[in-house]
Design an enzyme around this catalytic site. Structure first.
Site, PDB file in Angstrom:
ATOM      1  N   SER A  61       0.842  -1.184   0.000  1.00  0.00           N
ATOM      2  CA  SER A  61       0.000   0.000   0.000  1.00  0.00           C
ATOM      3  C   SER A  61       0.884   1.243   0.000  1.00  0.00           C
ATOM      4  O   SER A  61       1.874   1.312   0.722  1.00  0.00           O
ATOM      5  CB  SER A  61      -0.865  -0.054   1.262  1.00  0.00           C
ATOM      6  OG  SER A  61      -1.646   1.082   1.356  1.00  0.00           O
ATOM      7  N   SER A 106       4.543   3.968   3.039  1.00  0.00           N
ATOM      8  CA  SER A 106       4.076   2.760   2.367  1.00  0.00           C
ATOM      9  C   SER A 106       4.106   1.604   3.372  1.00  0.00           C
ATOM     10  O   SER A 106       4.689   1.729   4.446  1.00  0.00           O
ATOM     11  CB  SER A 106       4.990   2.467   1.178  1.00  0.00           C
ATOM     12  OG  SER A 106       4.566   1.323   0.481  1.00  0.00           O
ATOM     13  N   LYS A 107       3.483   0.522   3.057  1.00  0.00           N
ATOM     14  CA  LYS A 107       3.583  -0.677   3.892  1.00  0.00           C
ATOM     15  C   LYS A 107       3.164  -1.877   3.079  1.00  0.00           C
ATOM     16  O   LYS A 107       2.339  -1.753   2.156  1.00  0.00           O
ATOM     17  CB  LYS A 107       2.653  -0.543   5.104  1.00  0.00           C
ATOM     18  CG  LYS A 107       3.005  -1.465   6.235  1.00  0.00           C
ATOM     19  CD  LYS A 107       4.174  -0.906   7.009  1.00  0.00           C
ATOM     20  CE  LYS A 107       4.478  -1.641   8.274  1.00  0.00           C
ATOM     21  NZ  LYS A 107       5.250  -0.777   9.198  1.00  0.00           N
ATOM     22  N   GLY A 108       3.711  -3.029   3.411  1.00  0.00           N
ATOM     23  CA  GLY A 108       3.344  -4.241   2.699  1.00  0.00           C
ATOM     24  C   GLY A 108       3.047  -5.352   3.675  1.00  0.00           C
ATOM     25  O   GLY A 108       3.394  -5.278   4.857  1.00  0.00           O
ATOM     26  N   ASP A 149       9.439  -5.862   9.174  1.00  0.00           N
ATOM     27  CA  ASP A 149       8.348  -5.548  10.096  1.00  0.00           C
ATOM     28  C   ASP A 149       8.063  -6.854  10.844  1.00  0.00           C
ATOM     29  O   ASP A 149       8.885  -7.779  10.797  1.00  0.00           O
ATOM     30  CB  ASP A 149       7.124  -5.020   9.318  1.00  0.00           C
ATOM     31  CG  ASP A 149       6.150  -4.269  10.223  1.00  0.00           C
ATOM     32  OD1 ASP A 149       6.426  -3.112  10.556  1.00  0.00           O
ATOM     33  OD2 ASP A 149       5.115  -4.842  10.619  1.00  0.00           O
TER      34      ASP A 149
END
Ligand code: GLU
Length: 471
Positions: A61, A106-108, A149
């Site tokens: 995202s 952002s992040k996944g 993460d």
């Protein structure tokens, strides 16, 4: 909405954002532009494993591209979903702005239980997920740079980096496509400890301001403060270790997903970590009383509570019973928007996630710069620095006819290597960001908590960036 009228993680983050922008004088269009998540890519891919094809669902995202590359970790957990990655991506935007790392957010995430698969299988899955993201420029040194993460670490980052390099054989900056890599794959010293180290530096900075800790009903120094830590993963472990070994904090409780440990005299964190590595659970650990995983240890009396695992652990259901005076959000989103209000009324000081856990992305920034400059920090100047210190010491000894203490001499002469420089940069970042937040907190009567202050600082920066470049 869930039990107790609790919002979803993304709604909760949105509410906290709304509370802050109400206090700002921004054009509604700019507010909306900052609020929305720009794009979320969902991918479903198959990997042939154990004689069958297994389908996995992953997300990346991108919340805000006011600065590029965008930055944020990749999470591996069964609980990963679109709502979560979007909330986490938004938090990355605000976090990066607050600590002045020049990235968008952002992040996944990949919906997977990493414990179900062996190392070789995890590599195949990670490489395939990477392939899907690289193909769409969702991993790229100039556009989108992931990091570890929950559920991921150096190992996964090394696979991602290698996979990107295989797909971009002439990209001289390939290693800058991801951070949190092992040293031998282009990583930086101090990245693994960085988020926990940042928590320590944050607390040290807060305790430099007696009136701020008084707001939480605390006084004195960190020495002897009673701390409870929820989650002894990479972040919780390093924070607890450094605070107990270097600042004299007493870790009186640790909560893990499969058991809790209580010891009013202080838990030896290194011993506990070794026990967990060896046995997988707190059972049998001699350095404290073992309690079941659902023991309400988080609600016990302590000075500082550090939630360092998942979001939403302090919520409408338990916020009233939290007895800690100060909460340091080492995890992302551990306090829901509803709980935040309750805690504020109780006078609990919450050090918000976007500040408290920014150590990770700060050191990621240093790693990215190292990769782009293709040289280790300190390599050019370290020995030169030592030489000029030595000349000064020797001249002073010659002039006075007296010798300096050997230990002082060694410490003074020593030039800074990569680890020292990384820690210095992180410390400086954590001090500076705290001062920016507290200035707003104290200067404005309508800002009653540090989270709102943090949002004000970071949204202000993101807005300025959009306004300067035009959208
Ligand atoms: N996953 C970490 C965070 O939530 C690190 C992100 C990064 O280094 O890009 O801040």
């Amino acid at each position: 909405m869930s039990r107790h009228n609790e919002m979803s993680f993304r709604e909760s983050t949105g509410i906290m954002f709304n509370r802050a922008v109400k206090l700002m004088d921004l054009p509604p269009g700019v507010v909306e532009k900052i609020r929305v998540c720009n794009a979320t890519y969902t991918v479903r891919f198959g990997v042939r494993l154990r004689g069958d094809i297994h389908t996995f669902t992953g997300y990346r995202s991108v919340h805000s591209e006011h600065m590029e590359p965008v930055k944020g970790g990749i999470r591996y957990a069964l609980s990963v979903n679109q709502d979560e990655v979007e909330a986490l991506a938004a938090l990355m935007t605000y976090k990066c702005a607050l600590v002045d790392t020049p990235f968008g957010g952002s992040k996944g995430g990949l919906r997977i239980d990493p414990r179900e698969w062996d190392e070789h299988e995890m590599e195949q899955i990670t490489r395939r997920f990477t392939y899907e993201l690289v193909k769409r420029d969702l991993i790229d040194p100039a556009q989108n740079v992931p990091a570890p993460d929950l559920g991921t670490g150096e190992r996964e980052m090394a696979w991602i980096s290698d996979q990107y390099a295989r797909m971009n054989t002439t990209d001289i900056n390939a290693r800058a496509c991801v951070t949190g890599k092992p040293i031998n794959a282009g990583g930086i010293r101090g990245r693994v400890e960085a988020t926990g180290r940042g928590v320590q530096y944050a607390l040290r900075e807060i305790f430099r301001h007696p009136e701020d800790i008084r707001a939480a009903g605390l006084d004195g120094t960190l020495d002897g403060k009673r701390v409870i830590v929820q989650g002894l993963g990479n972040v919780g472990y390093h924070a607890a270790k450094f605070l107990s070994e270097e600042d004299g904090c007493r870790i009186i409780g640790v909560l893990e997903y499969n058991g809790c440990i209580r010891n009013p005299d202080g838990i030896n964190i290194e011993d506990l970590k070794q026990h967990l590595i060896l046995h997988g659970s707190p059972e049998g650990f001699a350095g404290g009383t073992i309690l079941p995983a659902d023991a309400p240890l988080m609600e016990e009396n302590c000075d500082i509570l550090i939630p360092a695992a998942l979001e939403g652990v302090i919520n409408l259901e338990n916020a009233d019973r939290i007895a800690a005076r100060m909460i340091v959000e080492a995890a992302n989103g551990p306090v829901t928007s509803g709980a935040d209000r309750i805690l504020q009324k109780k006078g609990v000081v919450v050090i918000p996630d976007m500040y408290a856990n920014a150590g990770g992305v700060t050191v990621s920034y240093f790693e990215w710069v190292k990769n782009l400059s293709h040289i280790r920090f300190g390599r050019l100047q370290r020995r030169q620095e030592e030489e000029s210190h030595r000349i000064l010491i020797e001249e002073m000894e010659r002039m006075t006819g007296q010798a300096f203490d050997q230990d002082f001499k060694r410490r003074y002469i020593q030039g800074a290597g990569e680890l020292e420089l990384v820690r210095s940069g992180l410390d400086d970042t954590m001090r500076g960001a705290y001062q920016d937040m507290r200035e707003v907190w104290h200067a404005r009567d309508d800002v009653g908590d540090l989270r709102t202050a943090a949002y004000l600082v970071s949204i202000g920066k993101v807005a300025a960036s959009y306004q300067a470049k035009g959208i």
